[in-house]
Design a protein around this motif. Structure first.
Motif, PDB file in Angstrom:
ATOM      1  N   ALA A  14      77.448 -44.125  50.173  1.00 34.28           N
ATOM      2  CA  ALA A  14      77.400 -44.778  51.476  1.00 34.28           C
ATOM      3  C   ALA A  14      76.126 -45.619  51.567  1.00 34.28           C
ATOM      4  CB  ALA A  14      77.422 -43.732  52.579  1.00 34.28           C
ATOM      5  N   PRO A  15      76.149 -46.720  52.319  1.00 36.79           N
ATOM      6  CA  PRO A  15      74.957 -47.562  52.394  1.00 36.79           C
ATOM      7  C   PRO A  15      73.792 -46.847  53.071  1.00 36.79           C
ATOM      8  CG  PRO A  15      76.899 -48.703  53.229  1.00 36.79           C
ATOM      9  CD  PRO A  15      77.275 -47.260  53.073  1.00 36.79           C
ATOM     10  N   LYS A  16      72.588 -47.138  52.603  1.00 36.11           N
ATOM     11  CA  LYS A  16      71.398 -46.707  53.325  1.00 36.11           C
ATOM     12  C   LYS A  16      70.713 -47.972  53.826  1.00 36.11           C
ATOM     13  CE  LYS A  16      68.205 -46.118  49.350  1.00 36.11           C
ATOM     14  NZ  LYS A  16      69.038 -46.385  48.178  1.00 36.11           N
ATOM     15  N   GLY A  17      70.282 -47.936  55.071  1.00 36.67           N
ATOM     16  CA  GLY A  17      69.710 -49.119  55.700  1.00 36.67           C
ATOM     17  C   GLY A  17      68.198 -49.057  55.715  1.00 36.67           C
ATOM     18  N   TYR A  18      67.562 -50.039  55.101  1.00 39.55           N
ATOM     19  CA  TYR A  18      66.105 -50.107  55.058  1.00 39.55           C
ATOM     20  C   TYR A  18      65.641 -51.183  56.052  1.00 39.55           C
ATOM     21  CZ  TYR A  18      67.292 -54.101  52.105  1.00 39.55           C
ATOM     22  OH  TYR A  18      67.850 -55.268  51.628  1.00 39.55           O
ATOM     23  N   VAL A  19      64.450 -51.036  56.576  1.00 39.69           N
ATOM     24  CA  VAL A  19      63.954 -51.976  57.578  1.00 39.69           C
ATOM     25  C   VAL A  19      62.569 -52.466  57.181  1.00 39.69           C
ATOM     26  CG1 VAL A  19      62.959 -50.180  59.073  1.00 39.69           C
ATOM     27  CG2 VAL A  19      63.711 -52.362  60.065  1.00 39.69           C
ATOM     28  N   ARG A  20      62.318 -53.753  57.478  1.00 36.36           N
ATOM     29  CA  ARG A  20      61.072 -54.405  57.048  1.00 36.36           C
ATOM     30  C   ARG A  20      60.334 -55.009  58.243  1.00 36.36           C
ATOM     31  NH1 ARG A  20      61.055 -55.349  51.396  1.00 36.36           N
ATOM     32  NH2 ARG A  20      58.920 -55.894  51.882  1.00 36.36           N
ATOM     33  N   THR A  21      59.018 -55.188  58.104  1.00 33.20           N
ATOM     34  CA  THR A  21      58.212 -55.887  59.105  1.00 33.20           C
ATOM     35  C   THR A  21      58.035 -57.348  58.711  1.00 33.20           C
ATOM     36  OG1 THR A  21      56.106 -55.437  58.006  1.00 33.20           O
ATOM     37  CG2 THR A  21      56.900 -53.785  59.606  1.00 33.20           C
ATOM     38  N   HIS A  22      57.712 -58.174  59.693  1.00 32.27           N
ATOM     39  CA  HIS A  22      57.393 -59.574  59.405  1.00 32.27           C
ATOM     40  C   HIS A  22      56.287 -59.664  58.358  1.00 32.27           C
ATOM     41  CE1 HIS A  22      59.596 -61.913  62.517  1.00 32.27           C
ATOM     42  NE2 HIS A  22      59.550 -60.795  63.210  1.00 32.27           N
ATOM     43  N   GLY A  23      55.241 -58.855  58.545  1.00 34.48           N
ATOM     44  CA  GLY A  23      54.094 -58.945  57.641  1.00 34.48           C
ATOM     45  C   GLY A  23      54.436 -58.657  56.207  1.00 34.48           C
ATOM     46  N   SER A  24      55.377 -57.724  55.963  1.00 32.77           N
ATOM     47  CA  SER A  24      55.715 -57.379  54.582  1.00 32.77           C
ATOM     48  C   SER A  24      56.346 -58.564  53.861  1.00 32.77           C
ATOM     49  CB  SER A  24      56.656 -56.166  54.553  1.00 32.77           C
ATOM     50  OG  SER A  24      57.951 -56.484  55.041  1.00 32.77           O
ATOM     51  N   TRP A  25      57.168 -59.352  54.572  1.00 35.43           N
ATOM     52  CA  TRP A  25      57.766 -60.526  53.927  1.00 35.43           C
ATOM     53  C   TRP A  25      56.798 -61.712  53.903  1.00 35.43           C
ATOM     54  CZ3 TRP A  25      63.546 -62.171  54.040  1.00 35.43           C
ATOM     55  CH2 TRP A  25      64.292 -61.251  53.293  1.00 35.43           C
ATOM     56  N   LEU A  26      55.932 -61.839  54.899  1.00 33.64           N
ATOM     57  CA  LEU A  26      54.944 -62.922  54.850  1.00 33.64           C
ATOM     58  C   LEU A  26      54.037 -62.761  53.637  1.00 33.64           C
ATOM     59  CD1 LEU A  26      53.929 -63.233  58.605  1.00 33.64           C
ATOM     60  CD2 LEU A  26      55.510 -64.691  57.319  1.00 33.64           C
ATOM     61  N   LYS A  27      53.653 -61.538  53.336  1.00 33.96           N
ATOM     62  CA  LYS A  27      52.843 -61.294  52.134  1.00 33.96           C
ATOM     63  C   LYS A  27      53.660 -61.581  50.871  1.00 33.96           C
ATOM     64  CE  LYS A  27      49.568 -57.969  54.084  1.00 33.96           C
ATOM     65  NZ  LYS A  27      49.947 -58.189  55.481  1.00 33.96           N
ATOM     66  N   SER A  28      54.972 -61.300  50.924  1.00 33.54           N
ATOM     67  CA  SER A  28      55.834 -61.625  49.790  1.00 33.54           C
ATOM     68  C   SER A  28      55.919 -63.140  49.595  1.00 33.54           C
ATOM     69  CB  SER A  28      57.240 -61.047  50.013  1.00 33.54           C
ATOM     70  OG  SER A  28      57.200 -59.649  50.158  1.00 33.54           O
ATOM     71  N   PHE A  29      56.013 -63.898  50.697  1.00 33.04           N
ATOM     72  CA  PHE A  29      56.040 -65.366  50.594  1.00 33.04           C
ATOM     73  C   PHE A  29      54.760 -65.870  49.930  1.00 33.04           C
ATOM     74  CE2 PHE A  29      58.748 -65.831  54.740  1.00 33.04           C
ATOM     75  CZ  PHE A  29      59.822 -65.232  54.102  1.00 33.04           C
ATOM     76  N   GLU A  30      53.625 -65.312  50.348  1.00 34.46           N
ATOM     77  CA  GLU A  30      52.344 -65.730  49.770  1.00 34.46           C
ATOM     78  C   GLU A  30      52.333 -65.485  48.266  1.00 34.46           C
ATOM     79  OE1 GLU A  30      49.332 -63.606  51.841  1.00 34.46           O
ATOM     80  OE2 GLU A  30      49.762 -64.539  53.787  1.00 34.46           O
ATOM     81  N   LEU A  31      52.824 -64.314  47.854  1.00 37.67           N
ATOM     82  CA  LEU A  31      52.852 -64.005  46.425  1.00 37.67           C
ATOM     83  C   LEU A  31      53.796 -64.952  45.691  1.00 37.67           C
ATOM     84  CD1 LEU A  31      52.805 -60.544  44.784  1.00 37.67           C
ATOM     85  CD2 LEU A  31      54.434 -62.246  43.975  1.00 37.67           C
ATOM     86  N   SER A  32      54.971 -65.235  46.278  1.00 37.04           N
ATOM     87  CA  SER A  32      55.919 -66.157  45.647  1.00 37.04           C
ATOM     88  C   SER A  32      55.261 -67.512  45.394  1.00 37.04           C
ATOM     89  CB  SER A  32      57.149 -66.359  46.546  1.00 37.04           C
ATOM     90  OG  SER A  32      57.923 -65.199  46.644  1.00 37.04           O
ATOM     91  N   ASN A  33      54.621 -68.049  46.414  1.00 38.39           N
ATOM     92  CA  ASN A  33      54.017 -69.377  46.283  1.00 38.39           C
ATOM     93  C   ASN A  33      52.869 -69.389  45.281  1.00 38.39           C
ATOM     94  OD1 ASN A  33      55.792 -70.431  48.196  1.00 38.39           O
ATOM     95  ND2 ASN A  33      54.420 -69.972  49.902  1.00 38.39           N
ATOM     96  N   ARG A  34      52.109 -68.297  45.251  1.00 39.36           N
ATOM     97  CA  ARG A  34      50.973 -68.234  44.343  1.00 39.36           C
ATOM     98  C   ARG A  34      51.420 -67.989  42.898  1.00 39.36           C
ATOM     99  NH1 ARG A  34      48.361 -64.986  47.157  1.00 39.36           N
ATOM    100  NH2 ARG A  34      49.058 -63.028  46.211  1.00 39.36           N
ATOM    101  N   ALA A  35      52.355 -67.055  42.711  1.00 37.30           N
ATOM    102  CA  ALA A  35      52.749 -66.669  41.356  1.00 37.30           C
ATOM    103  C   ALA A  35      53.709 -67.656  40.722  1.00 37.30           C
ATOM    104  CB  ALA A  35      53.381 -65.272  41.374  1.00 37.30           C
ATOM    105  N   PHE A  36      54.571 -68.293  41.542  1.00 33.00           N
ATOM    106  CA  PHE A  36      55.604 -69.152  40.991  1.00 33.00           C
ATOM    107  C   PHE A  36      55.276 -70.636  41.124  1.00 33.00           C
ATOM    108  CE2 PHE A  36      58.455 -65.549  42.671  1.00 33.00           C
ATOM    109  CZ  PHE A  36      58.051 -64.716  41.637  1.00 33.00           C
TER     110      PHE A  36
END
Length: 482
Positions: A146-168
């Motif tokens: 059965a699916p398990k639902g995970y939840v994220r904060t704005h900040g967790s993805w904003l930091k991911s965006f920063e890493l994407s732009n820097r690393a890629f």
């Protein structure tokens, strides 16, 4: 960026007639995109409270993306569900998630005001969301299926965006091409990150290798492709007939281990592209990154991404180099918890998170995956990770995809069986593959049976659907070779 999507309005002002979003024959400029997002924002604000959960069951990926941004920009939580779920699964999940509003194909067309209402409703004046606010819930398989639902904060993805732009090193000039459904977190992340950072995003209604290659070939320079290794394998197969595409600047692969032979083949399909692999999970965002310049050893998924701490075994007493154990991660990109479903292998300890993957680090800090703890099979007293056997099978030039399962056995507890999809003719395939495995694996890890399939089922994200394969094997469906 203070919250996910806060730059969209400024992009609509800076470049109103530039293309922002495309899917098939449909397209949106930045001005049109913000217009449609704001129309849905009015609908959501009038029907769900701040912080409320909005369940999205939408087949059209552009409608899903518009509703997603409308939710998160108004401080609501976008609960991205699969519109193809059977009614029973949908009902059970909704009873656990308890959304404040559901938007499906019918209600989107009737109520959301997209290109159908002449009047413009005024958006309610609310404080913008903050980095600590929850904004997105997605689903991944739980221990019971059965699916398990995970939840994220704005900040967790904003930091991911920063890493994407820097690393890629992606720039605003790039077009981001997504070849799969947005219920897969990889593709949703690529689409949201692309638009949030001012890039044109191109979606496809479904994964069709020839359509993807055609879109990439007509994209001009600077195309960026997000895809799973399975999708990239099929792109290579299709490109044998259509030829290489030199307009792709970057390929970002995640979702499973990228086989070395597939990476080599893809270099011929996209000769001017930088091929990057990143490893992570829906609960963690990025964990490790593998880039061409990193001289990554064969079989590794790279080193820990910038800002990520990574240990094996125990965060307070890490295992030495070469010893396998649970992977523990600490970073600013981790999820906030589950809203439904069972995930006993996901555990927190003093800010560290482990989520069911096992692996080891070598002496240079490169990470190697050994498998999922919940996929481990005990057969005849031997602990076996099916991923190890799948990697050996997929190293055979005639094998496209392999899934190894442990089926109940009265003598061994479980017996190993393999379902294999071939990439070309292979006479006496079962015998050939048995010899191939026997030459590379301990005796107890060689599958007892090989089942040759014309096609293995895949998930919406393009990965092998392991649960369906195991179910088919248990019920004896498909062609079988002893």
């Amino acid at each position: 960026m203070a919250y996910v999507g806060d730059n969209l309005t400024s992009f609509a002002t800076e470049k109103p007639e530039r293309s922002a979003l495309k899917c098939g024959a449909a397209g949106w400029t930045w001005r049109e995109l913000i217009r449609d997002i704001e129309a849905v924002e009015c609908h959501i604000q009038s029907r769900a409270p701040r912080g409320g959960r909005i369940a999205l069951f939408l087949h059209d990926p552009t409608a899903l993306l518009i509703c997603f941004f409308a939710c998160v920009r108004t401080g609501r939580v976008a609960v991205v569900a699969d519109a193809a779920w059977p009614q029973g699964l949908k009902s059970v999940t909704l009873s656990e998630v308890k959304p404040d509003l559901c938007i499906d194909d019918k209600s989107f067309a009737a109520d959301c005001g997209i290109k159908s209402r002449p009047e413009r409703l005024a958006r309610a004046q609310e404080a913008p969301p903050g980095e600590a606010d929850l904004f997105y819930a997605g689903f991944t398989s739980g221990t019971s299926g059965a699916p398990k639902g995970y939840v994220r904060t704005h900040g967790s993805w904003l930091k991911s965006f920063e890493l994407s732009n820097r690393a890629f090193g992606v720039t605003r000039a790039d077009r981001v091409v997504l070849p799969g459904g947005l219920t897969h977190s990889l593709h949703l992340y690529g689409a949201v990150c692309g638009l949030a950072c001012g890039r044109e995003v191109v979606l496809l209604h479904r994964f069709d290798p020839r359509a993807v290659l055609s879109e990439l070939g007509g994209a001009g320079s600077g195309a960026v492709l997000y895809a799973t290794p399975t999708q990239l394998h099929y792109l290579c197969e299709a490109a044998r007939r259509s030829g290489p595409v030199d307009t792709v600047r970057q390929v970002l692969a995640s979702g499973a281990k990228w086989r070395d032979k597939d990476r080599t083949a893809l270099a011929g399909v996209f000769p001017k592209a930088q091929l990057i692999e990143f490893y992570g999970a829906s609960e963690t965002s990025f964990i490790a990154v593998s880039r061409p310049r990193d001289k990554v050893p064969a079989g590794s998924v790279g080193r820990a991404a910038t800002g990520v701490q990574l240990v094996i075994g125990d965060p307070h007493d890490p295992a030495p180099a070469g010893r396998s154990g649970p992977i523990w991660v600490r970073s600013g990109m981790l999820f906030s918890g589950y809203i439904c479903g069972d995930a006993p292998q996901t555990r927190w300890r003093d800010g560290w998170l482990t989520f069911g993957d096992d692996g080891y680090l070598d002496s240079d800090g490169f990470l190697f995956l050994t498998g999922r703890g919940n996929r481990m099979i005990i057969t005849g007293g031997l602990n076996v990770y099916p991923e190890e056997i799948e990697a050996v099978l997929e190293d055979h030039p005639a094998v496209a995809v392999a899934v190894v399962a442990g089926l109940p056995d009265s003598v061994r507890g479980h017996r190993l069986e393999a379902a294999v999809q071939l990439s070309g003719p292979l006479p006496d395939a079962a015998s050939v593959l048995r010899r191939h495995c026997a030459a590379r694996l301990a005796t107890g890890k060689v599958p007892r049976k090989f089942h040759i399939r014309e096609n293995l089922p895949v998930t919406a994200g393009g990965k092998p659907d392991i649960q369906r394969v195991v179910s088919d094997l248990l019920h004896g469906e498909g062609k079988e070779d002893a």
